[in-house]
Design a protein around this motif. Structure first.
Motif, PDB file in Angstrom:
ATOM      1  N   ALA A  71      38.698  57.428  37.913  1.00 22.72           N
ATOM      2  CA  ALA A  71      37.381  57.345  37.277  1.00 22.72           C
ATOM      3  C   ALA A  71      36.817  55.932  37.305  1.00 22.72           C
ATOM      4  CB  ALA A  71      37.477  57.847  35.828  1.00 22.72           C
ATOM      5  N   GLU A  72      37.664  54.951  37.075  1.00 25.19           N
ATOM      6  CA  GLU A  72      37.200  53.557  37.043  1.00 25.19           C
ATOM      7  C   GLU A  72      36.632  53.140  38.391  1.00 25.19           C
ATOM      8  OE1 GLU A  72      39.627  49.494  36.568  1.00 25.19           O
ATOM      9  OE2 GLU A  72      39.580  50.693  34.726  1.00 25.19           O
ATOM     10  N   THR A  73      37.292  53.507  39.461  1.00 23.24           N
ATOM     11  CA  THR A  73      36.830  53.165  40.806  1.00 23.24           C
ATOM     12  C   THR A  73      35.519  53.855  41.132  1.00 23.24           C
ATOM     13  OG1 THR A  73      39.116  52.863  41.558  1.00 23.24           O
ATOM     14  CG2 THR A  73      37.447  53.228  43.255  1.00 23.24           C
TER      15      THR A  73
ATOM     16  N   VAL B   2      32.666  55.256  30.837  1.00 24.12           N
ATOM     17  CA  VAL B   2      32.061  54.173  31.603  1.00 24.12           C
ATOM     18  C   VAL B   2      32.310  52.873  30.858  1.00 24.12           C
ATOM     19  CG1 VAL B   2      29.906  53.228  32.517  1.00 24.12           C
ATOM     20  CG2 VAL B   2      30.284  55.708  32.498  1.00 24.12           C
ATOM     21  N   LYS B   3      32.831  51.874  31.556  1.00 22.50           N
ATOM     22  CA  LYS B   3      33.114  50.594  30.915  1.00 22.50           C
ATOM     23  C   LYS B   3      31.831  49.999  30.341  1.00 22.50           C
ATOM     24  CE  LYS B   3      34.980  48.541  34.449  1.00 22.50           C
ATOM     25  NZ  LYS B   3      35.707  47.541  35.285  1.00 22.50           N
ATOM     26  N   PRO B   4      31.917  49.304  29.184  1.00 24.48           N
ATOM     27  CA  PRO B   4      30.727  48.708  28.563  1.00 24.48           C
ATOM     28  C   PRO B   4      29.902  47.872  29.534  1.00 24.48           C
ATOM     29  CG  PRO B   4      32.588  48.554  27.063  1.00 24.48           C
ATOM     30  CD  PRO B   4      33.132  49.103  28.358  1.00 24.48           C
ATOM     31  N   ALA B   5      30.565  47.167  30.455  1.00 27.06           N
ATOM     32  CA  ALA B   5      29.848  46.297  31.388  1.00 27.06           C
ATOM     33  C   ALA B   5      28.946  47.076  32.341  1.00 27.06           C
ATOM     34  CB  ALA B   5      30.849  45.462  32.184  1.00 27.06           C
ATOM     35  N   LEU B   6      29.211  48.380  32.513  1.00 26.89           N
ATOM     36  CA  LEU B   6      28.436  49.190  33.455  1.00 26.89           C
ATOM     37  C   LEU B   6      27.486  50.162  32.766  1.00 26.89           C
ATOM     38  CD1 LEU B   6      31.191  50.141  36.077  1.00 26.89           C
ATOM     39  CD2 LEU B   6      29.494  48.302  36.224  1.00 26.89           C
ATOM     40  N   GLN B   7      27.518  50.210  31.439  1.00 23.39           N
ATOM     41  CA  GLN B   7      26.729  51.217  30.736  1.00 23.39           C
ATOM     42  C   GLN B   7      25.228  51.017  30.870  1.00 23.39           C
ATOM     43  OE1 GLN B   7      28.232  51.439  26.715  1.00 23.39           O
ATOM     44  NE2 GLN B   7      30.169  52.360  27.357  1.00 23.39           N
TER      45      GLN B   7
END
Length: 327
Positions: free
Chosen positions: A132-134, A153-158
């Motif tokens: 999922a991260e990739t 979804v990581k906070p940096a990508l939200q």
């Protein structure tokens, strides 16, 4: 001024990637002098140094680093524009690029792609499977038109990615026939720390959801005896089926094994005295897309295919990361 050409930009990017004129020429199937001439013409045209020649090696210069970023943006936009033009012919041609986490891609997505292909047989569907991260990172970088994940979804990508629920499944704790829990069929939360565990790798959506469930049940992942970590659900399933510990896994992946009796799904209760309510780990499947990148007509049509097929649980936004309780 003649101005730069798309061919010059493609040549420049190949040189910037390889830091080698001959390798760039081989990749592009052109001659090394043609590569050298393209770089020389760019440098002469704009009066900058794109590469430093140091002996037999080259290093990218400051101006080259700037051009590398902008050139990639330009060529990406050209590619999207070309795809958009091809799709104007009533969606009879074109390519759809999907990125999917492993469980979704192997067990849930194929039927959706088949449905889409039956309507648009001339469309090429390219689907990349990864954790999922990739897939989140690839969607943010524009590698995929749409991403499909069951993880967060990581906070940096939200702020970059827009997400929407298009399906769901459950995680089940399963064990093989030789495991002590196989005959019991149900355990308490406290008993989770009394066996060995097979886990998925960090970055896996399955692992994210399982750790969230444990936390909601009052158990830290560090309390479990983790003996194996795999980057594939199939490997985790095979290990447990052979008698190695327990694992938390998508019910989609173990449906056949549970029916055959080689694996058993274990109910988890708060207390042994009252197991009328078992704890259930329900997780949503998310569709991801970039908030600002151009979206092709194909991607929009495929989105509608996914949304139209979603008839399962409606998750309140505030509950997306919580474990559901099944009555």
């Amino acid at each position: 001024m003649a101005g730069m050409t798309l061919e010059q930009l493609r040549i420049f990017l190949a040189v910037a990637e390889h830091l080698h004129f001959t390798r760039a020429a081989e990749e592009l199937y052109i001659t090394q002098p043609a590569v050298s001439a393209a770089i020389h013409n760019l440098e002469q045209e704009y009066g900058v140094k794109l590469f430093h020649r140091i002996g037999r090696h080259i290093e990218i210069a400051e101006a080259g680093k700037l051009l590398q970023v902008e050139a990639q943006k330009i060529l990406d936009q050209v590619t999207l524009t070309e795809r958009g033009l091809r799709e104007l012919n009533n969606l009879q041609r074109g390519e759809l690029k999907l990125g999917s986490s492993l469980t979704i891609g192997n067990y849930w997505l194929p039927s959706k792609i088949s449905e889409f292909k039956s309507k648009y047989p001339q469309i090429s569907v390219d689907c990349c499977l990864a954790n999922a991260e990739t897939i989140c990172e690839g969607t943010a970088m524009g590698q995929f038109d749409l991403g499909l994940v069951e993880g967060d979804v990581k906070p940096a990508l939200q702020n970059t990615l827009e997400r929407e629920i298009i399906g769901s499944d459950r995680l089940q704790i399963v064990v093989g026939q030789t495991h002590p829990w196989f005959e019991l069929g149900e355990i308490t939360v406290a008993e989770l720390t009394q066996t060995s565990w097979v886990m998925r790798e960090p970055g896996s959506g399955t692992q994210q959801r399982f750790e969230e469930a444990l936390k909601n049940w009052g158990i830290n992942i560090s309390e479990l005896n983790i003996i194996l970590v795999f980057n594939s659900g199939e490997m985790a399933k095979a290990a447990v089926e052979s008698g190695v510990g327990a694992t938390g896994i998508s019910e989609l992946m173990v449906k056949k094994e549970v029916q055959l009796g080689t694996l058993r799904a274990i109910r988890v209760c708060h207390h042994q005295a009252d197991c009328s309510k078992d704890l259930e780990i329900v997780r949503p499947f998310f569709k991801l897309k970039h908030r600002q990148r151009f979206q092709t007509a194909l991607a929009k049509v495929f989105e509608q295919t996914l949304i139209a097929s979603y008839t399962t649980i409606n998750f309140p936004e505030q509950s997306l990361n919580k474990t559901k309780i099944k009555s």
